[in-house]
Design a protein around this motif. Structure first.
Motif: not given
Length: 186
Positions: A15, A18, A22
C-alpha cells in the motif's frame, strides 16, 4: 494464523506504493496538461551554437542517454552485488547530472512543440509526448521510493526500469529519428 498475518503485512507494505505511484502520475498528467494548454510558445528558443533547437535537443538528450545507461549498469551493480561506496556515489552524481541535462530538453520539447496528441499528430510524435511525461512521472516516483524506508522491494527496480525505458523510448522517437532524418550536423 501466521499465513494470514504474512499476507496482511505484505499487503500493507504494498500500500505504500499507492501514494508514490499517485505522485508520479500527477506529475506526468500535470506536464501533459501544461504542454497541451500552456505551450507551445511563440518566441524562438536559443540554439546554443546548433543549427536548430532539434539538433540541440538531439545531442543533449544523447548525452543524457549515455548517463542513463550508466545509471542502469550501476543500479544493477548496487542492487544485485552490493557495490562499493564509490560506485554508489557515481550512481548518484551521474543520475543528478542526467536529470539536470534532461531539463532543457524537456523545456524545449514542451515549449516549442507542446504535448501533441489527437488528429493530425503522427503516432511517433504522440508516443514521444507520452514517453516524455512518463519519464518525469516515473522519476518522481522513483525518488520518493528512495526516501521511503519501508517501500516494497519490487517498487524501486520497477520504477527504475520505467525511468530507463521511457527515456530510451523518448530518445528513439525524437533524437534517433532526428539523426536518421537530418544527420549528425550540428
Amino acid at each position: 494464523m501466521s499465513l494470514l498475518t504474512d499476507v496482511f503485512a505484505v499487503s500493507r507494505r504494498n500500500l505504500i506504493a499507492v501514494p508514490v505511484l499517485f505522485a508520479g502520475t500527477a506529475v506526468a498528467l500535470a506536464l501533459g496538461l501544461a504542454g497541451t494548454h500552456l505551450w507551445p510558445g511563440t518566441q524562438p528558443l536559443p540554439t546554443w551554437g546548433f543549427s536548430a533547437p532539434q539538433s540541440f535537443k538531439a545531442y543533449l538528450s544523447s548525452a543524457v542517454l549515455v548517463l542513463i545507461a550508466g545509471q542502469l549498469l550501476t543500479a544493477v551493480w548496487i542492487y544485485r552485488f552490493h557495490a562499493p561506496r564509490p560506485v554508489r556515489v557515481f550512481h548518484r552524481l551521474s543520475g543528478a547530472l542526467a536529470f539536470l541535462l534532461s531539463l532543457p530538453v524537456a523545456f524545449y520539447c514542451l515549449y516549442s512543440f507542446g504535448f501533441q496528441y489527437g488528429t493530425g499528430t503522427t503516432a511517433r510524435v504522440m508516443a514521444h509526448s507520452v514517453a516524455g511525461v512518463v519519464f518525469y512521472g516515473a522519476f518522481v516516483s522513483k525518488m520518493l521510493t528512495l526516501r521511503i524506508g519501508r517501500a516494497p522491494g519490487w517498487l524501486l527496480p520497477v520504477l527504475g526500469g520505467l525511468v530507463f525505458t521511457s527515456f530510451v523510448l523518448a530518445w528513439l522517437l525524437a533524437a534517433f529519428w532526428w539523426f536518421r532524418t537530418v544527420g549528425f550536423a550540428r
